[in-house]
Design a protein around this motif. Structure first.
Motif, mmCIF file in Angstrom:
data_model
loop_
_atom_site.group_PDB
_atom_site.id
_atom_site.type_symbol
_atom_site.label_atom_id
_atom_site.label_comp_id
_atom_site.label_asym_id
_atom_site.label_seq_id
_atom_site.Cartn_x
_atom_site.Cartn_y
_atom_site.Cartn_z
ATOM 1 N N PRO A 9 0.791 -1.223 0.000
ATOM 2 C CA PRO A 9 0.000 0.000 0.000
ATOM 3 C C PRO A 9 0.823 1.272 0.000
ATOM 4 O O PRO A 9 0.321 2.334 -0.318
ATOM 5 C CB PRO A 9 -0.794 -0.112 1.305
ATOM 6 N N ASP A 10 2.128 1.182 0.349
ATOM 7 C CA ASP A 10 2.894 2.380 0.620
ATOM 8 C C ASP A 10 3.016 3.303 -0.591
ATOM 9 O O ASP A 10 3.066 4.526 -0.446
ATOM 10 C CB ASP A 10 4.297 1.999 1.104
ATOM 11 N N ALA A 60 9.016 6.431 2.666
ATOM 12 C CA ALA A 60 8.168 5.423 3.303
ATOM 13 C C ALA A 60 6.904 5.166 2.513
ATOM 14 O O ALA A 60 6.424 4.031 2.440
ATOM 15 C CB ALA A 60 7.819 5.857 4.726
ATOM 16 N N SER A 61 6.327 6.191 1.931
ATOM 17 C CA SER A 61 5.109 6.016 1.144
ATOM 18 C C SER A 61 4.977 7.177 0.167
ATOM 19 O O SER A 61 5.562 8.249 0.361
ATOM 20 C CB SER A 61 3.865 5.948 2.039
ATOM 21 N N SER A 77 -1.836 1.809 5.940
ATOM 22 C CA SER A 77 -1.532 2.806 4.916
ATOM 23 C C SER A 77 -0.050 3.117 4.811
ATOM 24 O O SER A 77 0.402 3.634 3.786
ATOM 25 C CB SER A 77 -2.306 4.106 5.182
ATOM 26 N N ASP A 78 0.727 2.834 5.859
ATOM 27 C CA ASP A 78 2.162 3.127 5.821
ATOM 28 C C ASP A 78 2.859 2.155 6.752
ATOM 29 O O ASP A 78 2.733 2.241 7.974
ATOM 30 C CB ASP A 78 2.417 4.576 6.254
ATOM 31 N N ARG A 79 3.612 1.224 6.183
ATOM 32 C CA ARG A 79 4.232 0.177 6.991
ATOM 33 C C ARG A 79 5.480 0.651 7.720
ATOM 34 O O ARG A 79 6.036 -0.110 8.519
ATOM 35 C CB ARG A 79 4.573 -1.029 6.111
ATOM 36 N N LEU A 113 6.705 -5.910 19.547
ATOM 37 C CA LEU A 113 6.528 -5.249 18.258
ATOM 38 C C LEU A 113 5.041 -5.043 18.054
ATOM 39 O O LEU A 113 4.214 -5.751 18.630
ATOM 40 C CB LEU A 113 7.152 -6.040 17.115
ATOM 41 N N GLY A 114 4.709 -4.046 17.259
ATOM 42 C CA GLY A 114 3.296 -3.750 17.096
ATOM 43 C C GLY A 114 3.008 -2.957 15.854
ATOM 44 O O GLY A 114 3.919 -2.492 15.147
ATOM 45 N N VAL A 115 1.734 -2.804 15.581
ATOM 46 C CA VAL A 115 1.269 -2.018 14.449
ATOM 47 C C VAL A 115 0.282 -0.976 14.959
ATOM 48 O O VAL A 115 -0.528 -1.247 15.845
ATOM 49 C CB VAL A 115 0.615 -2.908 13.364
#
Length: 523
Positions: free
Chosen positions: A238-239, A266-267, A409-411, A429-431
């Protein structure tokens, strides 16, 4: 996580050395429970795609006689399990990356451990994957670690899954067993949002349905594994399709005449002369040039490492983010994240850790555990703490503004890691996700370095001052013996402090704070 997740990529030079001119490159991983045959499958893929050299094959034969678990046959797992501890225990411990290519495609594959103790390494491998091969032992069916790995790859954005039902030879290549397993698995992961689940019955040791059609499964009419990997179309990252985000990694100042800001897009896409905004300061400027080792570019897109120069002298440092001028992205002192806790010591509310998002970091306090995930049913349940390998949605409050956004939307700006400040160990770790409820309160840092919610000033302080005025009056009486003088001093002190309290109360206005400082990250 990004600091953690992005580091999982192999070196750029390794990627370029794979197969120049190949039509496409596929990142995938093998995962599943311990002893499901992940390393054996990868070794077989390398062998069947002619990626094993003659001297490597001779070494494999020697190692198979010494360390192998397959009797006199070749133990293909030894092609990827290189650590002495892995060979002694017969399990995968660390992530093993392998690079190979066929006439139709190039591949970067991560062989990840199945043991629950090493789930953190599995998550590292999943963080860069576009497709997951989830193995299931045909004798055992869907296990808790199968569910956990499926949830983690889903959490990290993998939407394409190959369900490889391995060791079919040990159940007599039974179509009924195979059908029951794929029905159980599809039912178990129905809520995880996978867009594609392709099931293949295999025997990784003997190569059945790995690179060629097996005569043992006449009832199966689907693709063999290697053919599917060569032709599958994975969801685009998606980036590249979102707004321009550029976390600054380094201020490049080689001489007095040049100042640039180095990092990886990044995107989105950035173009020369484009108006941009610096976060968290909010300063506006323009891109003067896009510099690379091969010369200046007119534009750069997600994934490209470049140095940007600006038309005006603005304050930019590592951890800042350059975005398009009209981007709605805003810094915040609170963030909601879905975390995988990765150490034995529990996570508790009130704990303070170091959060790293992109190239920036801040002290973070666990304000709330919104809910945890039951790994057997994937249902939410309340929790007051998190144990090793447990997953939960957590609200964090930060001691300074950081720029983050939804991981979908932005990894890069949507990934984070939590680090123990004393040991420097990565503990989670997380999102980043949109806040599920009310945003966490604004925070400030106290002198002790811990994060605490801001309190209302004003009347509390005024009351203290009024009491102080009374004490002052008593002291005047004691020293001078004059009641009139003491009364005048006390009344004056009370009046001044009431005016101060009223002024501060009016300026604070209970319940209203600066939205940019107080809100949790929103998308």
């Amino acid at each position: 996580m990004s600091a953690a997740l992005q580091l999982a990529y192999p070196d750029e030079a390794d990627q370029q050395a794979l197969a120049p001119g190949q039509a496409s490159l596929l990142h995938f991983l093998t995962c599943g429970s311990v002893d499901d045959g992940k390393s054996t499958l990868l070794g077989r893929l390398l062998f069947d795609s002619n990626a094993v050299l003659d001297d490597q094959l001779s070494a494999l034969d020697r190692d198979s006689r010494r360390f192998g678990t397959q009797g006199e046959a070749r133990d293909f797992a030894l092609l990827v399990d290189g650590l002495s501890a892995e060979r002694e225990q017969g399990i995968t411990i660390d992530v093993a990356y392998r690079y190979f290519s066929t006439a139709r495609r190039s591949f970067i594959v991560a062989d990840t451990p199945g043991h629950e103790q090493y789930t953190r390494n599995m998550a590292t491998g999943a963080s860069t994957a576009e497709l997951a091969i989830i193995l299931i032992d045909a004798r055992k069916g869907v296990l808790p670690q199968t569910r956990r790995h499926s949830y983690i790859v889903s959490m990290l954005g993998v939407r394409n899954v190959v369900l490889a039902v391995n060791k079919m030879d040990l159940v007599g290549f039974s179509a009924d067993v195979y059908q029951r397993i794929i029905e159980d698995y599809r039912r178990a992961v129905a809520s995880l949002g996978f867009t594609s689940i392709v099931s293949i019955p295999i025997c990784a040791r003997d190569g059945d349905n790995v690179a060629s059609v097996s005569g043992q499964t006449p009832w199966y009419s689907g693709p063999v594994l290697l053919d599917y990997l060569e032709t599958v179309s994975v969801d685009a990252q998606p980036d590249a399709d979102h707004g321009f985000h550029f976390p600054v990694q380094l201020v490049n100042r080689p001489n007095l005449d040049f100042r640039g800001y180095a990092g990886t897009v990044a995107s989105g896409v950035v173009r020369a002369h484009q108006p941009v905004r610096i976060l968290p300061s909010g300063q506006l400027t323009r891109i003067e040039s896009i510099v690379t080792a091969d010369g200046a570019l007119e534009a750069a897109s997600a994934g490209q490492a470049v140095t940007l120069t600006l038309t005006s002298e603005v304050d930019v440092s590592r951890g800042d983010v350059i975005v398009a001028a009209d981007d709605a992205l805003a810094p915040a002192t609170a963030v909601t994240a879905r975390l995988l806790w990765m150490v034995a010591d529990s996570l508790t509310v009130g704990q303070t850790l170091l959060a790293r998002i992109g190239t920036a970091s801040a002290n973070a306090r666990v304000a709330r555990i919104h809910h945890a995930i039951d790994i057997h049913s994937f249902q939410a349940h309340t929790a007051s703490s998190l144990g090793m390998n447990e997953i939960a949605v957590v609200e964090l409050t930060l001691d300074k503004k950081l720029v983050s956004t939804d991981y979908a939307s932005d990894r890069t700006l949507g990934a984070l890691i939590l680090v123990d400040r004393m040991t420097n160990q990565t503990v989670a770790l997380g999102v980043v996700e949109p806040a599920p409820g009310q945003p966490a309160r604004e925070v400030s840092q106290d002198p002790g370095g811990t994060v605490a919610p801001k309190r209302a000033p004003g009347w509390q302080a005024a009351i203290v001052r009024v009491l102080g005025a009374a004490v002052l009056g008593l002291l005047v009486i004691a020293l001078s013996g004059g009641w009139l003088l003491a009364t005048v001093v006390a009344v004056a002190e009370v009046g001044i402090n009431l005016l101060i309290g009223w002024a501060v109360w009016g300026a604070w206005k209970p319940g209203v704070t600066a939205a940019a400082d107080n809100d949790a990250v929103k998308v």
